[in-house]
Scaffold this active site. Structure first.
Site, PDB file in Angstrom:
ATOM      1  N   HIS A  28     -15.151   1.426  -0.346  1.00 47.19           N
ATOM      2  CA  HIS A  28     -14.075   0.466  -0.088  1.00 47.19           C
ATOM      3  C   HIS A  28     -12.874   1.062   0.622  1.00 47.19           C
ATOM      4  O   HIS A  28     -11.797   0.474   0.634  1.00 47.19           O
ATOM      5  CB  HIS A  28     -13.650  -0.194  -1.404  1.00 47.19           C
ATOM      6  CG  HIS A  28     -14.743  -0.993  -2.044  1.00 47.19           C
ATOM      7  ND1 HIS A  28     -14.789  -1.260  -3.395  1.00 47.19           N
ATOM      8  CD2 HIS A  28     -15.838  -1.573  -1.496  1.00 47.19           C
ATOM      9  CE1 HIS A  28     -15.879  -1.978  -3.654  1.00 47.19           C
ATOM     10  NE2 HIS A  28     -16.525  -2.180  -2.524  1.00 47.19           N
ATOM     11  N   ARG A  42       1.303   1.855  -3.639  1.00 46.56           N
ATOM     12  CA  ARG A  42       0.068   2.365  -4.254  1.00 46.56           C
ATOM     13  C   ARG A  42      -0.125   3.847  -3.878  1.00 46.56           C
ATOM     14  O   ARG A  42      -0.560   4.651  -4.694  1.00 46.56           O
ATOM     15  CB  ARG A  42      -1.150   1.578  -3.774  1.00 46.56           C
ATOM     16  CG  ARG A  42      -1.104   0.068  -3.924  1.00 46.56           C
ATOM     17  CD  ARG A  42      -1.237  -0.423  -5.343  1.00 46.56           C
ATOM     18  NE  ARG A  42      -0.029  -0.307  -6.125  1.00 46.56           N
ATOM     19  CZ  ARG A  42       1.074  -1.084  -5.953  1.00 46.56           C
ATOM     20  NH1 ARG A  42       1.116  -2.009  -5.014  1.00 46.56           N
ATOM     21  NH2 ARG A  42       2.117  -0.928  -6.729  1.00 46.56           N
ATOM     22  N   SER A  47     -18.182  -2.090 -13.199  1.00 49.09           N
ATOM     23  CA  SER A  47     -18.581  -3.310 -13.910  1.00 49.09           C
ATOM     24  C   SER A  47     -19.966  -3.798 -13.525  1.00 49.09           C
ATOM     25  O   SER A  47     -20.583  -4.576 -14.244  1.00 49.09           O
ATOM     26  CB  SER A  47     -17.565  -4.421 -13.620  1.00 49.09           C
ATOM     27  OG  SER A  47     -17.635  -4.815 -12.256  1.00 49.09           O
ATOM     28  N   TYR A 103       0.818  -1.216   0.000  1.00 49.56           N
ATOM     29  CA  TYR A 103       0.000   0.000   0.000  1.00 49.56           C
ATOM     30  C   TYR A 103       0.845   1.255   0.000  1.00 49.56           C
ATOM     31  O   TYR A 103       0.406   2.297  -0.512  1.00 49.56           O
ATOM     32  CB  TYR A 103      -0.988  -0.022   1.179  1.00 49.56           C
ATOM     33  CG  TYR A 103      -2.086  -1.030   0.953  1.00 49.56           C
ATOM     34  CD1 TYR A 103      -3.194  -0.731   0.168  1.00 49.56           C
ATOM     35  CD2 TYR A 103      -1.989  -2.315   1.481  1.00 49.56           C
ATOM     36  CE1 TYR A 103      -4.186  -1.674  -0.068  1.00 49.56           C
ATOM     37  CE2 TYR A 103      -2.977  -3.265   1.255  1.00 49.56           C
ATOM     38  CZ  TYR A 103      -4.067  -2.936   0.479  1.00 49.56           C
ATOM     39  OH  TYR A 103      -5.040  -3.879   0.232  1.00 49.56           O
ATOM     40  N   GLN A 106     -16.419   3.203  -5.632  1.00 52.35           N
ATOM     41  CA  GLN A 106     -15.740   1.979  -5.210  1.00 52.35           C
ATOM     42  C   GLN A 106     -14.223   2.192  -5.172  1.00 52.35           C
ATOM     43  O   GLN A 106     -13.490   1.310  -4.719  1.00 52.35           O
ATOM     44  CB  GLN A 106     -16.064   0.843  -6.183  1.00 52.35           C
ATOM     45  CG  GLN A 106     -17.545   0.512  -6.262  1.00 52.35           C
ATOM     46  CD  GLN A 106     -17.843  -0.488  -7.355  1.00 52.35           C
ATOM     47  OE1 GLN A 106     -17.482  -1.668  -7.257  1.00 52.35           O
ATOM     48  NE2 GLN A 106     -18.494  -0.042  -8.426  1.00 52.35           N
ATOM     49  N   ASN A 107     -13.777   3.336  -5.659  1.00 54.95           N
ATOM     50  CA  ASN A 107     -12.345   3.599  -5.763  1.00 54.95           C
ATOM     51  C   ASN A 107     -11.766   4.078  -4.433  1.00 54.95           C
ATOM     52  O   ASN A 107     -12.435   4.765  -3.661  1.00 54.95           O
ATOM     53  CB  ASN A 107     -12.082   4.652  -6.839  1.00 54.95           C
ATOM     54  CG  ASN A 107     -12.572   4.203  -8.203  1.00 54.95           C
ATOM     55  OD1 ASN A 107     -12.680   3.008  -8.465  1.00 54.95           O
ATOM     56  ND2 ASN A 107     -12.879   5.150  -9.067  1.00 54.95           N
ATOM     57  N   VAL A 108     -10.507   3.739  -4.201  1.00 51.87           N
ATOM     58  CA  VAL A 108      -9.839   4.148  -2.960  1.00 51.87           C
ATOM     59  C   VAL A 108      -8.942   5.366  -3.174  1.00 51.87           C
ATOM     60  O   VAL A 108      -8.279   5.810  -2.240  1.00 51.87           O
ATOM     61  CB  VAL A 108      -9.030   2.979  -2.346  1.00 51.87           C
ATOM     62  CG1 VAL A 108      -9.945   1.832  -1.966  1.00 51.87           C
ATOM     63  CG2 VAL A 108      -7.930   2.496  -3.290  1.00 51.87           C
ATOM     64  N   ASP A 109      -8.933   5.909  -4.397  1.00 56.03           N
ATOM     65  CA  ASP A 109      -8.148   7.117  -4.646  1.00 56.03           C
ATOM     66  C   ASP A 109      -8.923   8.354  -4.203  1.00 56.03           C
ATOM     67  O   ASP A 109     -10.100   8.274  -3.821  1.00 56.03           O
ATOM     68  CB  ASP A 109      -7.762   7.208  -6.132  1.00 56.03           C
ATOM     69  CG  ASP A 109      -8.984   7.292  -7.050  1.00 56.03           C
ATOM     70  OD1 ASP A 109      -9.734   8.284  -6.949  1.00 56.03           O
ATOM     71  OD2 ASP A 109      -9.198   6.378  -7.872  1.00 56.03           O
TER      72      ASP A 109
END
Length: 227
Positions: free
Chosen positions: A104, A56, A171, A53, A86-89
């Site tokens: 998330h 990332r 998706s 992480y 849903q993105n962690v950015d």
């Protein structure tokens, strides 16, 4: 002002250079997700997980929002916009969107291993020995496989209030996020932006498909919604 609820997934950040969470071979940046995205993986090898992480996080800090993020900000001129991602950015935040719910977790935050209510902003490396106020190791503020999606209830309540639902770069195959579409009011217009749409008009009433990448698709979405 109508409420526009936007559900975003990996496709909206792809044009900024962020890879999708999981490739078709089940790997995330070359790592088995069971090693780096589960509580069991963290317990077995915490240093590996923290290092993963950290990388990332470094990548994210070098990237920037793209046109699709800014298009959603523009929609706030005419709509009450709520983004469920849903993105962690943090690209929605950096672009300037006002209301964002992260299903998330967030890469630029960490939390206590013993008290998930202790959450800290974090933009540097996280290492073994970085403790919370309760003397417990800090961990990434990421919802790993097998963990509760604690923000889901809030997301459901937001979705129930939607006058319009837009799905961008998601998706619709990752649960529980994919279930949010089931909570909209009857006859709510749905717009689905994705170059390879996974749902069709036969699946949902009032569905408009925009088969484009997020930057072009959100530009078309703006025109359709503002007409």
């Amino acid at each position: 002002m109508k409420k526009l609820v936007v559900l975003t997934g990996a496709g909206i950040s792809a044009e900024s250079g962020i890879h999708t969470f999981r490739d078709s071979d089940g790997l995330w940046e070359g790592h088995d997700v069971m090693q780096v995205a589960t509580p069991e993986g963290f317990e077995a090898n915490p240093k590996l997980v923290l290092d993963f992480y950290n990388e990332r996080r470094k990548q994210l800090l070098e990237l920037h929002p793209n046109k699709s993020h800014y298009n959603l900000v523009d929609l706030e001129k005419n709509f009450d916009v709520d983004i469920i991602t849903q993105n962690v950015d943090d690209l929605h935040e950096r672009a300037g969107s006002s209301n964002i719910t992260h299903l998330h977790g967030e890469l630029l935050k960490v939390r206590s291993s013993v008290d998930e209510s202790i959450i800290l902003d974090w933009n540097k490396d996280l290492v073994l020995g970085d403790f919370c106020s309760k003397k417990s190791q800090l961990r990434p503020h990421i919802v790993w496989f097998g963990e509760m999606v604690t923000m889901l209830d809030k997301a459901v309540e937001i979705t129930k209030k939607a006058d319009v639902l837009a799905i961008i770069g998601a998706s619709m195959q990752v649960y529980p996020a994919a279930s949010l579409i089931d909570y909209i009011k009857p006859n709510t217009p749905i717009y689905f932006v994705d170059p390879k749409p996974s749902i069709s008009e036969s699946n949902f009433k009032n569905l408009t498909i925009i088969a484009n990448v997020a930057s072009l698709g959100t530009q078309k979405l703006k025109k359709l919604l503002n007409n």
